[in-house]
Scaffold this motif. Structure first.
Motif, PDB file in Angstrom:
ATOM      1  N   PRO A  97      32.957  51.023 -47.951  1.00 53.19           N
ATOM      2  CA  PRO A  97      32.441  49.713 -48.369  1.00 53.19           C
ATOM      3  C   PRO A  97      32.336  49.604 -49.888  1.00 53.19           C
ATOM      4  N   GLY A  98      32.978  48.597 -50.426  1.00 51.84           N
ATOM      5  CA  GLY A  98      32.954  48.378 -51.864  1.00 51.84           C
ATOM      6  C   GLY A  98      34.026  49.128 -52.637  1.00 51.84           C
ATOM      7  N   GLU A  99      34.813  49.963 -51.947  1.00 54.61           N
ATOM      8  CA  GLU A  99      35.860  50.752 -52.622  1.00 54.61           C
ATOM      9  C   GLU A  99      37.186  50.544 -51.894  1.00 54.61           C
ATOM     10  N   LYS A 100      38.016  49.663 -52.428  1.00 50.47           N
ATOM     11  CA  LYS A 100      39.325  49.405 -51.849  1.00 50.47           C
ATOM     12  C   LYS A 100      40.372  50.352 -52.446  1.00 50.47           C
ATOM     13  N   ILE A 101      41.478  50.485 -51.737  1.00 49.72           N
ATOM     14  CA  ILE A 101      42.613  51.221 -52.296  1.00 49.72           C
ATOM     15  C   ILE A 101      43.162  50.443 -53.483  1.00 49.72           C
ATOM     16  N   ASN A 102      43.459  51.127 -54.558  1.00 49.61           N
ATOM     17  CA  ASN A 102      44.087  50.504 -55.725  1.00 49.61           C
ATOM     18  C   ASN A 102      45.590  50.435 -55.454  1.00 49.61           C
ATOM     19  N   GLY A 103      46.058  49.283 -55.012  1.00 50.27           N
ATOM     20  CA  GLY A 103      47.450  49.143 -54.604  1.00 50.27           C
ATOM     21  C   GLY A 103      48.448  49.398 -55.701  1.00 50.27           C
ATOM     22  N   ARG A 104      48.047  49.145 -56.948  1.00 50.16           N
ATOM     23  CA  ARG A 104      48.966  49.377 -58.066  1.00 50.16           C
ATOM     24  C   ARG A 104      49.019  50.853 -58.428  1.00 50.16           C
ATOM     25  N   LEU A 105      47.870  51.520 -58.446  1.00 47.19           N
ATOM     26  CA  LEU A 105      47.828  52.948 -58.773  1.00 47.19           C
ATOM     27  C   LEU A 105      48.572  53.769 -57.727  1.00 47.19           C
ATOM     28  N   THR A 106      48.452  53.395 -56.469  1.00 45.26           N
ATOM     29  CA  THR A 106      49.045  54.166 -55.372  1.00 45.26           C
ATOM     30  C   THR A 106      50.433  53.668 -54.979  1.00 45.26           C
ATOM     31  N   LEU A 107      51.013  52.781 -55.754  1.00 47.42           N
ATOM     32  CA  LEU A 107      52.250  52.117 -55.347  1.00 47.42           C
ATOM     33  C   LEU A 107      53.386  53.091 -55.072  1.00 47.42           C
ATOM     34  N   GLY A 108      53.585  54.070 -55.946  1.00 47.38           N
ATOM     35  CA  GLY A 108      54.698  54.993 -55.761  1.00 47.38           C
ATOM     36  C   GLY A 108      54.584  55.772 -54.469  1.00 47.38           C
ATOM     37  N   GLU A 109      53.377  56.267 -54.183  1.00 44.39           N
ATOM     38  CA  GLU A 109      53.160  57.006 -52.946  1.00 44.39           C
ATOM     39  C   GLU A 109      53.320  56.093 -51.731  1.00 44.39           C
ATOM     40  N   ASN A 110      52.836  54.872 -51.839  1.00 46.97           N
ATOM     41  CA  ASN A 110      52.897  53.962 -50.700  1.00 46.97           C
ATOM     42  C   ASN A 110      54.327  53.514 -50.406  1.00 46.97           C
ATOM     43  N   ILE A 111      55.099  53.227 -51.441  1.00 42.79           N
ATOM     44  CA  ILE A 111      56.512  52.898 -51.230  1.00 42.79           C
ATOM     45  C   ILE A 111      57.221  54.066 -50.563  1.00 42.79           C
ATOM     46  N   SER A 112      56.903  55.274 -51.007  1.00 43.29           N
ATOM     47  CA  SER A 112      57.569  56.457 -50.465  1.00 43.29           C
ATOM     48  C   SER A 112      57.193  56.702 -49.012  1.00 43.29           C
ATOM     49  N   ASP A 113      56.022  56.232 -48.584  1.00 44.39           N
ATOM     50  CA  ASP A 113      55.642  56.294 -47.175  1.00 44.39           C
ATOM     51  C   ASP A 113      56.311  55.174 -46.380  1.00 44.39           C
ATOM     52  N   VAL A 114      56.211  53.948 -46.896  1.00 45.43           N
ATOM     53  CA  VAL A 114      56.750  52.788 -46.184  1.00 45.43           C
ATOM     54  C   VAL A 114      58.268  52.913 -46.007  1.00 45.43           C
ATOM     55  N   ALA A 115      58.951  53.466 -46.999  1.00 48.99           N
ATOM     56  CA  ALA A 115      60.405  53.637 -46.889  1.00 48.99           C
ATOM     57  C   ALA A 115      60.783  54.996 -46.318  1.00 48.99           C
ATOM     58  N   GLY A 116      59.999  56.030 -46.616  1.00 46.52           N
ATOM     59  CA  GLY A 116      60.352  57.379 -46.185  1.00 46.52           C
ATOM     60  C   GLY A 116      60.251  57.576 -44.691  1.00 46.52           C
ATOM     61  N   MET A 117      59.291  56.892 -44.048  1.00 46.47           N
ATOM     62  CA  MET A 117      59.120  57.088 -42.608  1.00 46.47           C
ATOM     63  C   MET A 117      60.303  56.552 -41.802  1.00 46.47           C
ATOM     64  N   PRO A 118      60.765  55.326 -42.024  1.00 41.34           N
ATOM     65  CA  PRO A 118      61.937  54.872 -41.260  1.00 41.34           C
ATOM     66  C   PRO A 118      63.200  55.670 -41.570  1.00 41.34           C
ATOM     67  N   ILE A 119      63.305  56.193 -42.776  1.00 39.44           N
ATOM     68  CA  ILE A 119      64.465  57.023 -43.110  1.00 39.44           C
ATOM     69  C   ILE A 119      64.437  58.311 -42.300  1.00 39.44           C
ATOM     70  N   ALA A 120      63.258  58.947 -42.221  1.00 38.34           N
ATOM     71  CA  ALA A 120      63.130  60.167 -41.423  1.00 38.34           C
ATOM     72  C   ALA A 120      63.360  59.869 -39.944  1.00 38.34           C
ATOM     73  N   PHE A 121      62.891  58.705 -39.475  1.00 40.11           N
ATOM     74  CA  PHE A 121      63.092  58.328 -38.076  1.00 40.11           C
ATOM     75  C   PHE A 121      64.579  58.176 -37.774  1.00 40.11           C
ATOM     76  N   ASP A 122      65.306  57.540 -38.665  1.00 38.81           N
ATOM     77  CA  ASP A 122      66.747  57.380 -38.456  1.00 38.81           C
ATOM     78  C   ASP A 122      67.474  58.718 -38.522  1.00 38.81           C
TER      79      ASP A 122
END
Length: 675
Positions: free
Chosen positions: A561-586
């Protein structure tokens, strides 16, 4: 259900050498996979797990880390007891350093003797013109508000260049100097007490006025320090200056003499034509303070930074103060970790990147290394790269010229798997088995001299920056990806497991690291690792639009509560998850199409379902609240739960695998696709 502790599991791993890669007994019977897949897989485990008093969190990464460190501890104890086994420079230095950390009686007896020369030089600062020379000496110990380092030139990675970096702040984040929320107020009060305790224990002035002056000084530095999210822009951090240009841009400090003296070694006469400054505004502020801050404040500040850097290697009065602030207050620890664990971490660092980190890897590999794991991981890397190639080819929004450059970068990507082919020889470094703090300073000085000797010379692309014992992986600056032996074990990789488990575990890690070279920061580097723009303007804009959607998605999560994820700070890691998972699945789908591959259900689950189950299990974790808050404020990684539910919800393959109806929380209405 029996309570789970990291120490108990570590002991079990040390005895058995392996754990079950996919444990299906603990799946939730109350939460649907389509409602919250993390809770479905990990909820019962989290509810029963107990975070040990000496840990900030417990989970798959921590459990395997503790198991690896148990292997290291046994091996190091054997090396210390049997010097004849110390057959290489790395093994000898590792044993000596470890022995010095374990000898707490010697640490108490030594007191501040290792720091005495540096403390005397600080006390001798009576003229402002002597400050550059003092900062050179302390910089060799990696202490101070500025520091010089040598690494590959970001725009010409063939050769090493000199970089000017900055630091010197005692609060966890530069924003903590300006925030007024309850967490920041708690951190500030604890830091003031920590400053007082360190200075008082050293016999230095430590009154309220001294502490207030130090906080005011650090606040001035913090004002000129970039927020963490802004550090993701590599072009903004690449600012070449000649010494003369730097003197004009940041007047008030003798940059010419500082740079000459700092780069002088027995092998080079010193001096440079060019230094790359990460944060010019900080350099300017530092120079202003060098010219205007009273010398008594400088003396107190430099003593504080030296004591803070070494406190955990010093007698109990200092080590206890360090633990109370840096571990108890910031991370919520209730007890210090076992001594051997703390010493191993202090020598190697979290990623094994400290000067003697690879010596720990050499010890680990001598006891625990699987050539079969290395071979299987190589095949996984090849499969995931091939899947990434197909993704690039199919991108509807990217032009053909940019696709070609992306394919060329993928083709040139170099994997480092398991361990280095050659270990460092550590020429010139000597340590003492009864001088823990002194060993820290010796290794720092040795590392700094080695860097300066490499200035302007060709880059050694074969050098590892991550130790093989570490449970992690990385995407390095030379368009390379590294997977240490330490992570090539269950639950991330199991040579006996079916493909689905391994592609969901280490395969996803591989996809993640490959994608890092194409995330918001990595995409700005070319096929050899140079910072160079290879995108058409239209393609770059289309990419940024997709990246901004990732920022918004993760920025909406509020783990505390009161502490959100910093979407800009974590962007590189999050892109690598959002794109890396479907790549590994394929990549898994490719493996399942090979002759002889089996796509049968195991334990009632299809390969596709087992892929997602495996991935969710590697991210299971339970945090102390303080540690989670600190991660949300300072770390570029999102908490484990969101590394599961966010990427999976973007994948139509997930909804299909678990027959999730439209409108389910785990089925995004407008899925995000970056690569």
């Amino acid at each position: 259900m029996r309570r789970i502790t990291a120490l108990a599991l570590a002991a079990s791993l040390a005895c058995t050498g392996a754990v079950q890669a996919l444990d299906l007994k603990g799946l939730s019977t109350e939460v649907s996979p389509c409602q919250d897949f993390y809770e479905f897989v990990n909820g019962p485990w989290v509810s029963q797990a107990v975070v040990p008093a000496s840990q900030s969190r417990i989970g798959s990464f921590e459990q395997l880390r503790l198991a690896n460190e148990a292997v290291l501890q046994n091996a190091l104890n054997e090396l210390v007891a049997k010097p004849a086994l110390q057959t290489t420079p790395g093994l000898k230095l590792a044993a000596t350093y470890y022995a010095s950390g374990m000898d707490q009686a010697a640490i108490e007896a030594k007191g501040l003797s290792a720091l005495k020369p540096a403390l005397q030089r600080i006390d001798a600062l009576q003229q402002r013109e002597k400050l550059p020379a003092l900062l050179v000496e302390l910089g060799r110990l990696q202490v101070g508000p500025i520091g010089l380092g040598v690494r590959a030139d970001s725009k010409d990675v063939r050769r090493n260049a000199l970089y000017l970096g900055n630091g010197g702040l005692g609060l966890p984040d530069r924003d903590d100097y300006f925030k007024t929320d309850a967490t920041s107020a708690k951190l500030l009060a604890a830091y003031k007490h920590y400053v007082h305790r360190l200075l008082e224990a050293a016999g230095a002035p430590a009154g309220d006025e001294v502490v207030a002056a130090l906080l005011a000084f650090e606040t001035r530095l913090a004002e000129a320090t970039k927020p963490r999210a802004e550090l993701r822009d590599p072009n903004a951090l690449y600012n070449p200056f000649s010494p003369e240009e730097l003197a004009k841009a940041a007047p008030g400090f003798d940059w010419t003499s500082y740079l000459k003296d700092a780069t002088m070694t027995s092998q080079r006469k010193g001096g440079v034509d060019r230094v790359i400054v990460g944060q010019p505004a900080f350099a300017k502020r530092f120079a202003e303070l060098a010219a205007s801050t009273p010398l008594e404040v400088w003396r107190s500040y430099l003593k504080l930074r030296l004591l803070d850097a070494t406190a955990d290697r010093l007698p109990k009065a200092f080590a206890s103060a360090h633990f109370d602030y840096r571990e108890a207050t910031i991370k919520g620890l209730q007890a210090a970790p076992p001594r051997a664990e703390a010493v191993i971490l202090a020598i190697a660092g979290r990623t094994g990147s400290l000067p003697l980190g690879l010596s720990m890897g050499e010890v680990f590999v001598s006891k625990a290394f699987s050539p079969e794991a290395q071979k299987r991981a190589s095949q996984l890397v090849a499969d995931v790269k091939e899947a990434m190639r197909a993704h690039i080819k199919a991108l509807p929004w990217m032009s053909e010229p940019t696709k070609l450059r992306a394919q060329q970068k993928l083709d040139a990507m170099t994997p480092k798997i398991g361990a280095p082919e050659k270990w460092p020889d550590y020429s010139g470094l000597q340590l003492a088995a009864d001088d823990y703090a002194g060993n820290l300073l010796r290794t720092a000085a040795w590392s700094q001299q080695r860097q300066m000797n490499e200035l302007d010379k060709p880059v050694d692309r074969g050098r590892w920056g991550m130790s093989p014992h570490v449970v992690n992986a990385s995407a390095g600056g030379f368009n390379e990806i590294t997977f240490p032996a330490g992570i090539l074990q269950p639950p991330f990789f199991d040579a006996k497991a079916d493909d689905a488990v391994n592609y969901g575990g280490i395969g996803m890690v591989i996809g993640h690291e490959i994608t890092h070279h194409f995330d918001d920061r990595g995409r700005q580097f070319d096929s050899v690792g140079n910072l160079a723009d290879w995108w058409t303007p239209a393609d770059a804009e289309a990419y940024k639009e997709r990246a901004d959607r990732v920022v918004k998605l993760y920025g909406g999560f509020e783990p505390v509560p009161g502490e959100k994820i910093n979407g800009r700070l974590t962007l590189g890691e999050n892109i690598s998850d959002v794109a890396g998972m479907p790549i590994a699945f394929d990549a898994l789908q490719m493996a399942l199409r090979r002759p002889g591959a089996k796509a049968d259900k195991i334990d009632g689950y299809t390969p596709e379902q087992r892929f997602f189950l495996s991935n969710a299990m590697i991210w299971r974790a339970k945090y102390r609240t303080e540690a989670l808050v600190n991660q949300l404020r300072t770390d570029s990684h999102s908490p484990g739960k969101y590394r599961v539910i966010a990427p999976m919800a973007q994948m139509t393959a997930f909804g299909k695998a678990f027959a999730c109806p439209a409108g389910s929380p785990m089925v995004a209405t407008d899925p995000i696709s970056v690569w």
